[in-house]
Design a protein around this motif. Sequence first.
Motif, mmCIF file in Angstrom:
data_model
loop_
_atom_site.group_PDB
_atom_site.id
_atom_site.type_symbol
_atom_site.label_atom_id
_atom_site.label_comp_id
_atom_site.label_asym_id
_atom_site.label_seq_id
_atom_site.Cartn_x
_atom_site.Cartn_y
_atom_site.Cartn_z
ATOM 1 N N ILE A 146 -3.904 2.812 -2.705
ATOM 2 C CA ILE A 146 -3.324 4.118 -2.393
ATOM 3 C C ILE A 146 -4.252 4.783 -1.393
ATOM 4 O O ILE A 146 -5.427 5.026 -1.681
ATOM 5 C CB ILE A 146 -3.159 4.988 -3.655
ATOM 6 C CG1 ILE A 146 -2.250 4.281 -4.670
ATOM 7 C CG2 ILE A 146 -2.606 6.356 -3.299
ATOM 8 C CD1 ILE A 146 -2.085 5.057 -5.964
ATOM 9 N N TYR A 159 -0.635 1.746 -11.179
ATOM 10 C CA TYR A 159 0.396 2.318 -10.323
ATOM 11 C C TYR A 159 1.288 1.205 -9.766
ATOM 12 O O TYR A 159 0.829 0.092 -9.502
ATOM 13 C CB TYR A 159 -0.232 3.100 -9.166
ATOM 14 C CG TYR A 159 -1.076 4.265 -9.624
ATOM 15 C CD1 TYR A 159 -0.511 5.501 -9.909
ATOM 16 C CD2 TYR A 159 -2.461 4.116 -9.783
ATOM 17 C CE1 TYR A 159 -1.289 6.561 -10.328
ATOM 18 C CE2 TYR A 159 -3.251 5.172 -10.199
ATOM 19 C CZ TYR A 159 -2.656 6.398 -10.468
ATOM 20 O OH TYR A 159 -3.421 7.444 -10.892
ATOM 21 N N VAL A 171 -6.175 1.110 -8.986
ATOM 22 C CA VAL A 171 -4.735 1.335 -8.789
ATOM 23 C C VAL A 171 -3.910 0.367 -9.632
ATOM 24 O O VAL A 171 -2.724 0.179 -9.363
ATOM 25 C CB VAL A 171 -4.366 1.186 -7.296
ATOM 26 C CG1 VAL A 171 -5.039 2.251 -6.472
ATOM 27 C CG2 VAL A 171 -4.737 -0.205 -6.789
ATOM 28 N N GLN A 190 -0.243 8.296 1.721
ATOM 29 C CA GLN A 190 0.022 9.700 1.429
ATOM 30 C C GLN A 190 -0.291 10.503 2.689
ATOM 31 O O GLN A 190 -1.449 10.679 3.056
ATOM 32 C CB GLN A 190 -0.827 10.172 0.248
ATOM 33 C CG GLN A 190 -0.475 9.488 -1.065
ATOM 34 C CD GLN A 190 -1.333 9.978 -2.220
ATOM 35 O OE1 GLN A 190 -2.350 10.625 -2.016
ATOM 36 N NE2 GLN A 190 -0.925 9.653 -3.438
ATOM 37 N N TYR A 200 0.844 -1.184 0.000
ATOM 38 C CA TYR A 200 0.000 0.000 0.000
ATOM 39 C C TYR A 200 0.887 1.243 0.000
ATOM 40 O O TYR A 200 1.995 1.247 0.567
ATOM 41 C CB TYR A 200 -0.902 0.043 1.240
ATOM 42 C CG TYR A 200 -1.990 -0.992 1.246
ATOM 43 C CD1 TYR A 200 -3.266 -0.687 0.798
ATOM 44 C CD2 TYR A 200 -1.753 -2.289 1.707
ATOM 45 C CE1 TYR A 200 -4.278 -1.632 0.805
ATOM 46 C CE2 TYR A 200 -2.754 -3.235 1.723
ATOM 47 C CZ TYR A 200 -4.018 -2.900 1.267
ATOM 48 O OH TYR A 200 -5.013 -3.842 1.278
ATOM 49 N N LEU A 201 0.388 2.309 -0.609
ATOM 50 C CA LEU A 201 1.058 3.605 -0.600
ATOM 51 C C LEU A 201 0.263 4.543 0.296
ATOM 52 O O LEU A 201 -0.919 4.791 0.057
ATOM 53 C CB LEU A 201 1.149 4.180 -2.019
ATOM 54 C CG LEU A 201 1.727 5.592 -2.114
ATOM 55 C CD1 LEU A 201 3.173 5.613 -1.640
ATOM 56 C CD2 LEU A 201 1.629 6.121 -3.539
#
Length: 684
Positions: A132, A114, A111, A29, A26-27
């Motif tokens: 994300i 990505y 996603v 932010q 997972y990203l």
Amino acid sequence: MANEEDDPIIQEIDVFLARSLLEKLYLFQYPIRPASMTYDDVTHLSAKIKPKQQKVELEMAIDTLNPNYCRSKGEQIALNVDGTCTDETSTYSSKLMDKQTFCSSQAASNVSRYAAAVYKKGELHLTPLHGILQLRPSFTYLDKADAKHREREAANEGGDSSQDEAEDDVKQITVRFSRPETEQARQRRVQSYEFLQKRQAEEHWVHLHYYGLKDSRSEHERQYLFSQGHGLAENTELIKSPSEYLMMLMPPSVEEENDKPMAPSNVLSMAQLRTLPLADQIKILMKNVKVMPFANLMSLLGSGTDSTAVLRCIQQVAMLVQGNWVVKSDVLYPKDTSSPHSGVPAEVLCRGRDFVMWKFTQDRWVVRKEVAAVTKLCPEDVKDFLEHMSVARINKGWEFMLPYDEDFVKKHPDIVQRQHMLWMGIQAKLEKVYNLLKEHLTPKKQEAQSAHPLLVSGEQRVNMAKAKVKQNYGQLEKEFQKQKAEMKSSDTSAKMDVSNIRIKEEPVSDEEPMDTSAYEGMNNGIVNGLHAEEDSTDSLNGHLPGGCIDRVAQELKAFVSSTFKKQFVLTLSELKRLFNLHLASLPPGHTLFSGISDKMLQDMVLDTGCKQILVPFPPQTAASPDELKVYALWEAGDTYDQHRQVLLELFSKNYRVRRNVIQNQLSQECGEDLNKQEVDRVLK
């Protein structure tokens, strides 16, 4: 050409696709951090996640000693939230706002485009992202402060009121009974915002353990961002032809498809149906009709359709019940779906519907109360199961909607036998899940006859018995002639004297055998065609020749060897289940149908290099005796033989072993330190 000369290629970089963290990466932010929170001094106090919603909640510590931190403001916030008293329920136990909570929301629904990239030594390693998430500050502590403020105001107002005002007046109460909810009202309620919020709130949080940036565990996990293998076989997704690559960059227009009028999702014309592949045609037909004879299915598929191909496809989406095909439960209730009536997950619904189908393989009548008592499902779900394949009869129960298809059973005995094997496996699972009693397993034929003594006369019963004897005799005669012809063609020296054929009557052993017979009336004191005694190798008619015994042993050894090479450890119960599935896939008349007892199977396991692992299970375990017998492949001829033997020795001393104990024992016995990936491979 001039433009290409002005812009030359400086460097070519190899791109690799890493799969170790597939569907796990997972990203996050983070928002712009205040001056009092930096990357170096941020401490994650706690972390938790809701996997289905992909929702994360992080709790981070604030550096209260930072000169940019306003201490008076932090004390004021803590006072507003918790008040003057501090206890276990307080948000800020230090009477100072020393932590901040962040909640996530999905930044993008799709996603798939990505990936996270790592560049190292002229190589670019890509790992696809699974999600994300954008983290935003959560201000739930302000809601808590407002709630406490309202409580204090209510307490003050209650204290100022007089005693007369405190007395409640007598009020009239109107009782209303809610009307039954319609299907449209239920759909509106399910799609409402309140219902979705309630469903999301019902999912439990899963608490996580946070490892810092410089932690050794984090460094170890970061190594998974690199591709483990650099061969072409690991990166076939990145190898595309120029035309395929151009198609990915410029996909074809879909305007023409959007212009077509949309038909209801459950409506499909026969012309459109016949443009689909055969497997899809059969699946759509069975999903809509649910119960169908094979002759009707062939007529719907059109002339010229190969019946062999239809038989091969129908077994993927349907099961044979009383000579008719009934759609499988997992086709009607796919994974990750639930009941429209009770919200029960699809897995539980499939088990309940399989139980109803299995009951109809035993008898033409099923009682709804019995099904509900065993499956513990709501009446609406049970009614749906029964309506799929039966018709309600007043004061009798539910009768299977189609008559017994005797023509199909006579024409395709191999399919009937294979389906019987599959039903035996399903019955074993149902017995384990529902703890079925003998009254549930045996069909109620005697009860039906005693309840309706006038329906069948004595003469009719005698005629039915004679017809059944003739049918069984004809089947036995055909099988005997077929076996005799095969033995003559394969081994001319092994001849059977038909005049000396006799049925050998011997007592059946106490050892419980595996029943692989397709017909209950053909056992006659034998198991799978062989007597259950340990030293007996007699077949149904006379003695098996030596060549036939050798072929059975070779086939059985090949099955056991291939099975343990795929799964290194098996219980006897699981091995018997795999053997029944293997028998179901064999053609009729195969040598393994001559009969295999439990002892023959266990002896063959030990002869193929396997050992029995005496695992000390707890005495209060509910497992069956076959589940307590554990066999393992001792030597597979690979590099992990020694590690596997150490692991099996550990489990022979205790049925539950910690991972660190396993890793330490492997290091001591093998004299080398194994990394996480190697230990995982040995454990798997």
